[in-house]
Design a protein around this motif. Structure first.
Motif, PDB file in Angstrom:
ATOM      1  N   TRP A 138     -11.507  68.978  49.615  1.00 42.13           N
ATOM      2  CA  TRP A 138     -11.386  67.790  48.755  1.00 42.13           C
ATOM      3  C   TRP A 138     -12.926  67.693  48.233  1.00 42.13           C
ATOM      4  O   TRP A 138     -13.211  67.649  47.181  1.00 42.13           O
ATOM      5  CB  TRP A 138     -10.813  66.693  49.075  1.00 42.13           C
ATOM      6  CG  TRP A 138     -10.818  65.512  48.026  1.00 42.13           C
ATOM      7  CD1 TRP A 138     -10.001  65.482  47.010  1.00 42.13           C
ATOM      8  CD2 TRP A 138     -11.871  64.608  47.942  1.00 42.13           C
ATOM      9  NE1 TRP A 138     -10.147  64.358  46.396  1.00 42.13           N
ATOM     10  CE2 TRP A 138     -11.452  63.838  46.647  1.00 42.13           C
ATOM     11  CE3 TRP A 138     -13.095  64.121  48.632  1.00 42.13           C
ATOM     12  CZ2 TRP A 138     -12.088  62.692  46.282  1.00 42.13           C
ATOM     13  CZ3 TRP A 138     -13.791  63.170  48.130  1.00 42.13           C
ATOM     14  CH2 TRP A 138     -13.101  62.327  46.885  1.00 42.13           C
ATOM     15  N   SER A 141     -14.259  70.747  46.124  1.00 39.95           N
ATOM     16  CA  SER A 141     -13.819  70.626  44.765  1.00 39.95           C
ATOM     17  C   SER A 141     -14.734  69.416  43.988  1.00 39.95           C
ATOM     18  O   SER A 141     -14.960  69.594  42.703  1.00 39.95           O
ATOM     19  CB  SER A 141     -12.375  70.161  44.717  1.00 39.95           C
ATOM     20  OG  SER A 141     -12.032  68.961  45.097  1.00 39.95           O
ATOM     21  N   ARG A 142     -14.883  68.354  44.660  1.00 43.21           N
ATOM     22  CA  ARG A 142     -15.733  67.371  43.772  1.00 43.21           C
ATOM     23  C   ARG A 142     -17.048  67.678  43.797  1.00 43.21           C
ATOM     24  O   ARG A 142     -17.741  67.197  42.694  1.00 43.21           O
ATOM     25  CB  ARG A 142     -15.467  65.897  44.503  1.00 43.21           C
ATOM     26  CG  ARG A 142     -14.065  65.618  44.461  1.00 43.21           C
ATOM     27  CD  ARG A 142     -13.610  65.406  42.857  1.00 43.21           C
ATOM     28  NE  ARG A 142     -12.249  64.790  42.933  1.00 43.21           N
ATOM     29  CZ  ARG A 142     -11.163  65.621  42.913  1.00 43.21           C
ATOM     30  NH1 ARG A 142     -11.344  67.014  43.118  1.00 43.21           N
ATOM     31  NH2 ARG A 142      -9.689  65.045  42.864  1.00 43.21           N
ATOM     32  N   ARG A 145     -17.348  71.759  42.594  1.00 44.76           N
ATOM     33  CA  ARG A 145     -16.461  72.277  41.740  1.00 44.76           C
ATOM     34  C   ARG A 145     -15.904  73.642  42.208  1.00 44.76           C
ATOM     35  O   ARG A 145     -15.671  74.398  41.332  1.00 44.76           O
ATOM     36  CB  ARG A 145     -16.840  72.217  40.340  1.00 44.76           C
ATOM     37  CG  ARG A 145     -17.286  71.007  39.976  1.00 44.76           C
ATOM     38  CD  ARG A 145     -17.606  70.907  38.465  1.00 44.76           C
ATOM     39  NE  ARG A 145     -17.773  69.492  37.915  1.00 44.76           N
ATOM     40  CZ  ARG A 145     -16.902  68.628  37.692  1.00 44.76           C
ATOM     41  NH1 ARG A 145     -15.615  69.060  37.771  1.00 44.76           N
ATOM     42  NH2 ARG A 145     -17.113  67.389  37.283  1.00 44.76           N
ATOM     43  N   LEU A 182      -4.434  62.101  49.240  1.00 40.22           N
ATOM     44  CA  LEU A 182      -5.787  62.736  48.424  1.00 40.22           C
ATOM     45  C   LEU A 182      -6.123  64.092  48.537  1.00 40.22           C
ATOM     46  O   LEU A 182      -6.358  64.651  47.648  1.00 40.22           O
ATOM     47  CB  LEU A 182      -6.921  61.932  49.180  1.00 40.22           C
ATOM     48  CG  LEU A 182      -8.319  62.078  48.771  1.00 40.22           C
ATOM     49  CD1 LEU A 182      -8.529  61.188  47.241  1.00 40.22           C
ATOM     50  CD2 LEU A 182      -9.478  61.532  49.718  1.00 40.22           C
ATOM     51  N   ILE A 183      -5.828  64.731  49.757  1.00 39.66           N
ATOM     52  CA  ILE A 183      -6.245  66.107  49.883  1.00 39.66           C
ATOM     53  C   ILE A 183      -5.292  66.723  49.219  1.00 39.66           C
ATOM     54  O   ILE A 183      -5.307  67.823  48.431  1.00 39.66           O
ATOM     55  CB  ILE A 183      -6.149  66.442  51.521  1.00 39.66           C
ATOM     56  CG1 ILE A 183      -7.089  65.865  52.360  1.00 39.66           C
ATOM     57  CG2 ILE A 183      -6.189  67.982  51.781  1.00 39.66           C
ATOM     58  CD1 ILE A 183      -7.302  65.525  53.817  1.00 39.66           C
ATOM     59  N   SER A 185      -3.699  66.011  46.460  1.00 38.52           N
ATOM     60  CA  SER A 185      -3.733  65.916  45.049  1.00 38.52           C
ATOM     61  C   SER A 185      -5.060  66.399  44.507  1.00 38.52           C
ATOM     62  O   SER A 185      -4.933  66.858  43.329  1.00 38.52           O
ATOM     63  CB  SER A 185      -3.879  64.153  44.529  1.00 38.52           C
ATOM     64  OG  SER A 185      -2.759  63.550  44.902  1.00 38.52           O
ATOM     65  N   GLY A 186      -5.969  66.840  45.501  1.00 42.01           N
ATOM     66  CA  GLY A 186      -7.207  67.471  44.996  1.00 42.01           C
ATOM     67  C   GLY A 186      -7.007  68.978  44.933  1.00 42.01           C
ATOM     68  O   GLY A 186      -7.888  69.659  44.412  1.00 42.01           O
TER      69      GLY A 186
END
Length: 426
Positions: A138, A141-142, A145, A182-183, A185-186
């Motif tokens: 996660w 990815s944030r 990217r 959260l994990i 969804s990401g």
């Protein structure tokens, strides 16, 4: 780690034809060919054959059969085209709950530090082993990217709750539920390994994210596991199995495996030539050994994990192979040892929920029988099957056919390859 949208120093650059670079995060990997370690090693090496450039961040072995050699495993090495980097950890997966938690947490922190030092990759594969390692996907990815594919082997915190390690209504459980969502969804792709697990994961996600879920069953390596005729099997000779009807459990002897009724059934079958053989290790092994000793069972034996190059011989030595899972774990875990049994052409005695993934598969393919976790029922079923060689052979053949059609490593690797390529294209 920092975000760099403009093609700065953290942005992967590839020349024409350069392979796409993947990072795989998993606590267990070669030479720790046990459970998740075996599956991740097989998947990574087969993906390398598909043209992927993989770097694995893993811990030092805890469950390697040559236990004293764990510290001599190189910190960095290449195995079958896959780059392996071992990060430092404290604690041990062979210890108690606190030691295991410490080992998992220290792995996550060490892997995070390693990713900061080596941020050049195109995408990531993350498992649920250990819990919370998905948080690194996660963050990647944030901040970088980089998309990640998330493989759900165990669903948390349900796994911990079902073991009684965590109260369902505790603040920790509620926070863990939020972190898991959260994990999930990401993730660009969420791989589940069973239909029952897919139902559970869908309930954790909004409907708009359901399209990210991909069902890819686990597997056995068709190049490594094949039926070995009993008269040609050196494992049977070496362990004195001639003339015995071998009921075998091979794999992790963990808390989620309801194995005790099997030992109790052995007490009801003392008058037969049945031998109950346990091959493997885990938290339950000492308790099972004490139970067998207390019951005075001469028809129960325990062996350590066997070398990987003897997997076909080991699994083929069984006349009846046990696959089990506590009912409370249905959908939370999938006992993937069933696929190795099917690859070896052996019939399955399933002590598990008939509505779980493996229970459904046994019923659909006819590769075995399902029983309740009751010693008397297990003993009756074994007595009946001992006298019906044709039924045993038919179940073994059905399992082998289904394995070749659906559950080979080749099938799984092709599905992961397609999912990863789709992930990076989007």
């Amino acid at each position: 780690m920092r975000s760099d949208r403009s093609g700065g120093p953290h942005e992967p650059r590839r020349g024409p034809g350069q392979r796409r670079r993947l990072v795989l995060l998993c606590e267990h990997f070669y030479p720790e060919m046990v459970s998740t370690g075996m599956h991740m090693t097989e998947l990574a090496t087969r993906l390398a054959e598909h043209g992927w450039d993989l770097t694995v961040y893993t811990a030092r072995p805890s469950w390697w059969s040559e236990r004293t050699a764990g510290d001599r495993v190189p910190r960095e090495m290449t195995y079958a085209g896959v780059r392996i980097r071992r990060v430092p950890t404290v604690g041990s997966q062979r210890g108690g709950a606190a030691s295991k938690a410490l080992a998992g947490l220290s792995f996550v922190l060490s892997a995070a530090a390693a990713l900061v030092r080596h941020p050049r990759f195109d995408g990531m594969i993350v498992t649920t082993n250990p819990p919370f390692v998905g948080l690194l996907g996660w963050l990647s990815s944030r901040l970088l990217r980089r998309p990640y594919l998330f493989i759900v082997y165990d669903v948390f915190p349900e796994f911990a709750i079902s073991l009684g390690a965590l109260p369902a209504d505790s603040p920790v459980a509620r926070a863990w539920h939020r972190l898991t969502r959260l994990i999930l969804s990401g993730a660009a792709v969420i791989v589940v390994i069973g239909r029952d697990m897919e139902d559970l994961i869908r309930r954790k996600l909004p409907e708009r994210l359901h399209e990210r879920i991909v069902l890819i069953p686990n597997w056995s390596d068709e190049r490594r596991v094949r039926p070995v005729p009993r008269e040609e099997n050196p494992f049977r000779r070496e362990h004195g199995l001639e003339g015995r009807f071998v009921v075998q459990y091979a794999g992790r002897l963990g808390e989620k495996h309801n194995i005790e009724p099997l030992v109790e059934a052995a007490a009801l079958l003392r008058d037969t030539h049945v031998l109950f053989q346990f091959v493997g290790d885990g938290a339950k092994r000492p308790r099972l050994e004490r139970l067998a000793t207390r019951l005075g069972l001469a028809n129960v034996t325990f062996l350590p994990y066997q070398p990987l190059d003897r997997l076909a011989e080991t699994l083929s030595a069984a006349d009846l192979a046990v696959v089990c899972l506590e009912t409370g774990h249905t959908g939370i875990s999938v006992p993937s040892k069933a696929y190795g049994v099917m690859a070896a052409g052996r019939p399955i005695l399933g002590i598990l929920d008939p509505d779980g993934e493996i229970g459904q598969m046994v019923k659909e393919t006819g590769c075995g029988v399902l029983v309740e976790p009751d010693a008397e029922e297990i003993a009756r079923t074994i007595r009946s099957l001992m006298e019906d060689g044709e039924a045993l052979a038919a179940m073994g053949e059905a399992g082998r056919r289904a394995f070749l059609e659906r559950y080979t490593l080749a099938h799984a690797a092709a599905a992961y390859d397609a999912a990863l390529r789709s992930m990076l294209r989007s």
